[in-house]
Design a protein around this motif. Sequence first.
Motif, PDB file in Angstrom:
ATOM      1  N   SER A   1       4.153   5.771  -5.261  1.00 28.71           N
ATOM      2  CA  SER A   1       4.122   5.793  -6.726  1.00 28.71           C
ATOM      3  C   SER A   1       3.041   6.759  -7.234  1.00 28.71           C
ATOM      4  O   SER A   1       3.283   7.586  -8.120  1.00 28.71           O
ATOM      5  CB  SER A   1       3.847   4.370  -7.212  1.00 28.71           C
ATOM      6  OG  SER A   1       3.590   4.365  -8.593  1.00 28.71           O
ATOM      7  N   GLY A   2       1.843   6.620  -6.650  1.00 29.72           N
ATOM      8  CA  GLY A   2       0.702   7.416  -7.123  1.00 29.72           C
ATOM      9  C   GLY A   2       0.928   8.910  -6.946  1.00 29.72           C
ATOM     10  O   GLY A   2       0.807   9.687  -7.894  1.00 29.72           O
ATOM     11  N   PHE A   3       1.316   9.268  -5.715  1.00 31.67           N
ATOM     12  CA  PHE A   3       1.431  10.705  -5.462  1.00 31.67           C
ATOM     13  C   PHE A   3       2.603  11.325  -6.202  1.00 31.67           C
ATOM     14  O   PHE A   3       2.508  12.452  -6.670  1.00 31.67           O
ATOM     15  CB  PHE A   3       1.522  10.965  -3.955  1.00 31.67           C
ATOM     16  CG  PHE A   3       0.194  10.700  -3.265  1.00 31.67           C
ATOM     17  CD1 PHE A   3      -0.915  11.515  -3.614  1.00 31.67           C
ATOM     18  CD2 PHE A   3       0.027   9.695  -2.344  1.00 31.67           C
ATOM     19  CE1 PHE A   3      -2.138  11.278  -3.007  1.00 31.67           C
ATOM     20  CE2 PHE A   3      -1.203   9.467  -1.746  1.00 31.67           C
ATOM     21  CZ  PHE A   3      -2.297  10.249  -2.077  1.00 31.67           C
TER      22      PHE A   3
ATOM     23  N   GLY B   1       7.991  -2.995  -5.585  1.00 27.74           N
ATOM     24  CA  GLY B   1       6.740  -3.755  -5.805  1.00 27.74           C
ATOM     25  C   GLY B   1       7.037  -5.131  -6.357  1.00 27.74           C
ATOM     26  O   GLY B   1       6.477  -6.152  -5.916  1.00 27.74           O
TER      27      GLY B   1
ATOM     28  N   GLU C   1       2.586  14.959 -12.890  1.00 32.57           N
ATOM     29  CA  GLU C   1       1.551  15.312 -13.872  1.00 32.57           C
ATOM     30  C   GLU C   1       0.974  16.691 -13.624  1.00 32.57           C
ATOM     31  O   GLU C   1       0.762  17.486 -14.543  1.00 32.57           O
ATOM     32  CB  GLU C   1       0.425  14.272 -13.809  1.00 32.57           C
ATOM     33  CG  GLU C   1       0.792  12.994 -14.517  1.00 32.57           C
ATOM     34  CD  GLU C   1      -0.307  11.947 -14.430  1.00 32.57           C
ATOM     35  OE1 GLU C   1      -1.387  12.255 -13.879  1.00 32.57           O
ATOM     36  OE2 GLU C   1      -0.069  10.801 -14.878  1.00 32.57           O
ATOM     37  N   GLU C   2       0.710  16.938 -12.368  1.00 34.01           N
ATOM     38  CA  GLU C   2      -0.045  18.157 -12.113  1.00 34.01           C
ATOM     39  C   GLU C   2       0.854  19.361 -11.851  1.00 34.01           C
ATOM     40  O   GLU C   2       0.464  20.496 -12.123  1.00 34.01           O
ATOM     41  CB  GLU C   2      -0.981  17.914 -10.920  1.00 34.01           C
ATOM     42  CG  GLU C   2      -2.042  16.896 -11.302  1.00 34.01           C
ATOM     43  CD  GLU C   2      -3.005  16.566 -10.179  1.00 34.01           C
ATOM     44  OE1 GLU C   2      -3.023  17.294  -9.163  1.00 34.01           O
ATOM     45  OE2 GLU C   2      -3.741  15.563 -10.304  1.00 34.01           O
TER      46      GLU C   2
ATOM     47  N   ALA D   1       0.811  -1.224   0.000  1.00 28.01           N
ATOM     48  CA  ALA D   1       0.000   0.000   0.000  1.00 28.01           C
ATOM     49  C   ALA D   1       0.851   1.284   0.000  1.00 28.01           C
ATOM     50  O   ALA D   1       0.658   2.135  -0.883  1.00 28.01           O
ATOM     51  CB  ALA D   1      -0.936  -0.028   1.203  1.00 28.01           C
TER      52      ALA D   1
ATOM     53  N   LEU E   1       3.807   1.694  -1.044  1.00 32.20           N
ATOM     54  CA  LEU E   1       4.492   1.801  -2.326  1.00 32.20           C
ATOM     55  C   LEU E   1       3.577   2.425  -3.375  1.00 32.20           C
ATOM     56  O   LEU E   1       3.975   3.281  -4.167  1.00 32.20           O
ATOM     57  CB  LEU E   1       4.893   0.396  -2.803  1.00 32.20           C
ATOM     58  CG  LEU E   1       6.163  -0.184  -2.192  1.00 32.20           C
ATOM     59  CD1 LEU E   1       6.373  -1.597  -2.702  1.00 32.20           C
ATOM     60  CD2 LEU E   1       7.355   0.694  -2.542  1.00 32.20           C
ATOM     61  N   ARG E   2       2.341   1.893  -3.330  1.00 28.43           N
ATOM     62  CA  ARG E   2       1.368   2.442  -4.291  1.00 28.43           C
ATOM     63  C   ARG E   2       1.184   3.931  -4.079  1.00 28.43           C
ATOM     64  O   ARG E   2       1.098   4.714  -5.004  1.00 28.43           O
ATOM     65  CB  ARG E   2       0.041   1.718  -4.092  1.00 28.43           C
ATOM     66  CG  ARG E   2      -0.166   0.589  -5.060  1.00 28.43           C
ATOM     67  CD  ARG E   2      -1.640   0.204  -5.149  1.00 28.43           C
ATOM     68  NE  ARG E   2      -2.420   0.494  -3.974  1.00 28.43           N
ATOM     69  CZ  ARG E   2      -2.580  -0.309  -2.940  1.00 28.43           C
ATOM     70  NH1 ARG E   2      -1.958  -1.483  -2.918  1.00 28.43           N
ATOM     71  NH2 ARG E   2      -3.332   0.039  -1.937  1.00 28.43           N
ATOM     72  N   HIS E   3       1.128   4.254  -2.780  1.00 24.03           N
ATOM     73  CA  HIS E   3       0.881   5.669  -2.487  1.00 24.03           C
ATOM     74  C   HIS E   3       2.033   6.530  -2.950  1.00 24.03           C
ATOM     75  O   HIS E   3       1.824   7.567  -3.585  1.00 24.03           O
ATOM     76  CB  HIS E   3       0.656   5.855  -0.973  1.00 24.03           C
ATOM     77  CG  HIS E   3      -0.477   5.019  -0.466  1.00 24.03           C
ATOM     78  ND1 HIS E   3      -0.579   4.571   0.830  1.00 24.03           N
ATOM     79  CD2 HIS E   3      -1.568   4.517  -1.112  1.00 24.03           C
ATOM     80  CE1 HIS E   3      -1.646   3.842   0.961  1.00 24.03           C
ATOM     81  NE2 HIS E   3      -2.277   3.786  -0.222  1.00 24.03           N
TER      82      HIS E   3
ATOM     83  N   GLN F   1       8.562   0.857  -8.195  1.00 26.39           N
ATOM     84  CA  GLN F   1       8.230  -0.273  -9.067  1.00 26.39           C
ATOM     85  C   GLN F   1       9.075  -1.498  -8.731  1.00 26.39           C
ATOM     86  O   GLN F   1       8.598  -2.635  -8.660  1.00 26.39           O
ATOM     87  CB  GLN F   1       8.446   0.117 -10.533  1.00 26.39           C
ATOM     88  CG  GLN F   1       7.227   0.828 -11.077  1.00 26.39           C
ATOM     89  CD  GLN F   1       7.396   1.279 -12.526  1.00 26.39           C
ATOM     90  OE1 GLN F   1       8.266   0.767 -13.222  1.00 26.39           O
ATOM     91  NE2 GLN F   1       6.581   2.226 -12.942  1.00 26.39           N
TER      92      GLN F   1
ATOM     93  N   LYS G   1       3.626  10.411  -9.022  1.00 26.13           N
ATOM     94  CA  LYS G   1       3.153  10.525 -10.414  1.00 26.13           C
ATOM     95  C   LYS G   1       2.273  11.770 -10.571  1.00 26.13           C
ATOM     96  O   LYS G   1       2.413  12.547 -11.528  1.00 26.13           O
ATOM     97  CB  LYS G   1       2.341   9.272 -10.755  1.00 26.13           C
ATOM     98  CG  LYS G   1       2.046   9.140 -12.231  1.00 26.13           C
ATOM     99  CD  LYS G   1       3.205   8.439 -12.927  1.00 26.13           C
ATOM    100  CE  LYS G   1       2.917   8.353 -14.429  1.00 26.13           C
ATOM    101  NZ  LYS G   1       4.060   7.729 -15.120  1.00 26.13           N
ATOM    102  N   LEU G   2       1.362  11.902  -9.581  1.00 25.33           N
ATOM    103  CA  LEU G   2       0.445  13.044  -9.641  1.00 25.33           C
ATOM    104  C   LEU G   2       1.228  14.357  -9.565  1.00 25.33           C
ATOM    105  O   LEU G   2       0.896  15.324 -10.255  1.00 25.33           O
ATOM    106  CB  LEU G   2      -0.547  12.967  -8.472  1.00 25.33           C
ATOM    107  CG  LEU G   2      -1.637  11.891  -8.612  1.00 25.33           C
ATOM    108  CD1 LEU G   2      -2.515  11.864  -7.393  1.00 25.33           C
ATOM    109  CD2 LEU G   2      -2.481  12.129  -9.868  1.00 25.33           C
TER     110      LEU G   2
END
Lengths: 830, 161
Positions: free
Chosen positions: A611-613, A644, A619-620, A605, A607-609, A641, A615-616
């Motif tokens: 990775s996700g944030f 993971g 992007e943003e 979890a 890691l995902r976070h 990654q 990335k965001l």
Amino acid sequence: MTGRSDPRLVNRLRAFTAAAAVFSAAVGLSSLAGWIFRIPSLTTWGAGPVTMVANTAACFVLVGASLWLVRERDNQFFAGTRKLTARAAAVIVGVAGLLGLTEHLFRLDLGVDQLLLTAPPDLQIATTRPGLMSPITAGAFLLLGLALLGIDWEPWRAGRLAEFCALAAGGAATFGLLTFAFDPHIYAAHLSLALPTGVTLATCSLGLICARTESGLGALLCSRCLGGMLARRLLPAALVPVLVGWFRWRITVAGIYSEWSVVVCSSLISMSLLGGLIVWAAVAVDRNEAGQMKAEETRERLAAIVESSDDAIISNSLDGTIIAWNRGAEKVFGYSSAEAVGKPMQMLIPPERDNEEPEILARIARGESLEHFETIRVRKDCTYIDTSVTISPIRNSSGVMVGASKIARDVTEGKEAQQRLAAQAEELANSRRALEAQSLMLQSVLESMAEGLVAADAQGKFVIWNTAAENILGMGAVDLTSEAWPEHYGLFLNDTVTPFPSEQLPMVRALRGEANTTEMFVRNHKLAEGAWIEVTAGPRKTKDGIVCGGVAAFRDITQRKADEQEIQKLNDELEQRVAARTAQLLVANKELEAFSYSVSHDLRAPLRHISGFSKLLVEEFGSALDPAAQHYLERIQAGTQKMGLLVDELLNLARVGRHALNLQTTGLNSIVAEVQAVLQPENEGRQVEWSVAELPEVDCDPVLVRQIFQNLLANALKFTRPRAQSVIEVGCQKKEDGRPVFMVRDNGVGFSMKYVDKLFGVFQRLHSADEFEGTGIGLVTVQRIVHKHGGRVWAEAEVDKGAAFYFTLSAVTQTESESKSNGATAGAQS
Amino acid sequence: MNSGNLDILLVEDNQDDIDLALHALRRGKLANNIFVVHDGEEALDFLFCRGAFADRAFDHPPKLVLLDLKLPKVNGMEVLKQAKSDPRTRTIPIVIMTSSKEERDLVASYNLGANSYIQKPVDFDQFRETVKTIGLYWLVINQPPVVEDSGHLVGRAHDGR
């Protein structure tokens, strides 16, 4: 010595002769002594007036000496001093007699009577010329001298002549004695004799007659034949007239009775005495005759037996001439009695046994007898026959062997029968020996057995009870009914206290026909500790299947029981320990599961976070960030990654470890094909040459085996990436005890065999992450799966020459069932 | 709280996950009617129209439930089990969206009637793509069993800001 003489009588006669000689000499000497010492009683014996003159006495000494010397017969007539002395004495006596007689006949006085002694006047009574012997005495001496001289001189039956002389001398003496007996006081001039002279003369005459028993009167007296016996019995009759005469004379002299009554009385006495003697003799003759008749009968019966015997009875003389031949001999040998008698025994003996007969005769002569001597004889028709011969010597009445008797039997047939019997006996003996050997063997087998073995007959009486049985039960067989066995032997049920029910005893059940195996406890006064035994019993049956007894084998299982209890105890302990350990393991497993569960949730979890944030963020707010910040964010992305991937693979490895094998018959080619499809994206833009061989169906867990191929093929693709043309080969070889060996080979970068040990270690990598991405977990997972299948995995490689991975799965190959189903298919098709 | 005509019920306890999920749904133009509950008990209350959600009606179920398995109080599996064992809620599509790829979870979920099972990828691009695809499929492509009114009822609606 002839056969008819009785040796005892012969000896008695000889003894008498010797006694007569001694007596004569003794009388002569005593008489001489009487003259010399003037003792008249020695010359008259106190009877009557007549004395024995000195010449007479001297003659008696000489007669006695001569008779002593000739009492033994000697064929050498004039040989030896002994004989010469005897003859000389005889001649002197004869001459003395002749001279005395001559003086009397011719009234001469030759002075012979004065030669020795001059008779003193007081003694010269009742004689014409004192010192001169009476004419009777002189004649008797002449005759005695002749008889002594010619006793062994037999040119013309001289023995008889000697006997006549002796008898005549005896008769003269008897005359004198009778005269004296009738009235000793009657003096008949010239005829009177002195009592000693008469007695001695008569004795010497009898002695002379008795000196020779070979012939003549001597022989007659000692004969065993009828004549001898009659002579011995009837000779005393000669005394009858003397007695009668003496009686008559006394009566007449006394003048008591008339003459006729005297005659009558004497006749009666004569008649009675003679008659008695005759009857006595006749009885003896009759008895002798009866005995002879009986002997004759016996002889005839024996002869009949001999004649009627089937055995050949032969007798032969010492020189081997046949002298008797019975009818049995005719049958056995074929010769008639007339043909055989007088022929040599040799004709019955085969030439090759020529020396047998002399040997037999020699042995017989030594007193041996041959019984059932088996030999071969030849018949008249020249055929040979087996005979059994019994040979014994024939002896005459004196015990001298005069021949041999033989009883021969034809045993030719008997011999064959005997051989057959012998063969049968041998056979019997052989089978008996075999039986004995077998029984011995059984006995020793029984005795050497460690198991107790007992057997009983249908009545439950024990017939076998070996040593081991005695040792195990502590006692031997007893003659008790089965109801008493449990108590006697102390047999108990498994609780060791309840007596074993007798109707359930193994042997009792065996006698009912039930085979059974039973355990029981034995405790008796010999086995105080008690013992466990295992009994296997079964019925003994006859050929018809009828129970005729039972056999029980048993052994001491006390130790086994103890061992079993020990093992049970250990097993219980072990089970408890295993249970405890299993519980511990279960707990540990649970913890591990909980751990990996939480890892898969909780570790991923964040890691995902991240990775996700991140990335965001890119992007943003990417435009607002400077390029370095953007690069860092990308690095964060890559890190997450990779993290993971690691977590995923670790979880995978843990899952493989926990995974329960689910074996299914699986075709590996389809799995490889699936994996190839999954890996297809990796091939994009690459030249990959696949070479997948025909793979067998195997029993394996398809999910796990898929993982193996996935990891190996992915590796192969990865490490062949630098190659313009990737070649990946999947194959299978039959090796390792028929188990298939699977292979995945590539032409990739390979590795140095130096590091082959690190190949299957967790997180171990032989290439840098820059060259080839990877976690170092794939091959560990492969190894774990292979091991889970009971197989083996190994690798061969060379730097820049590619790598090959091999593995086996212990699960049995399906080749057999495959070929079976193929066969079935083929069968269905045809 | 009116939650009728709801498109998605997101059951998720982690705020990070909620934010990322909503971000992804929004990017996929699917974030209009989303209701978020933070534990299994709340989820059950919502689905069975009780407790705080007693005013909800069973005839207005969400078109999709995105259910995490690891939840406080009542875990996702229990929620799934109760929802799928009650005829009133059985028809609601429930997609398990979780970090775990545990086989037993997977098997158990499908056995209990889960309509789909998705492991949340670590890579955010993949995650976003996955969420978008799910939303499109269940809300647009899939034909739900019940035809509902086209009202807009939003309780604690999130717009991402």
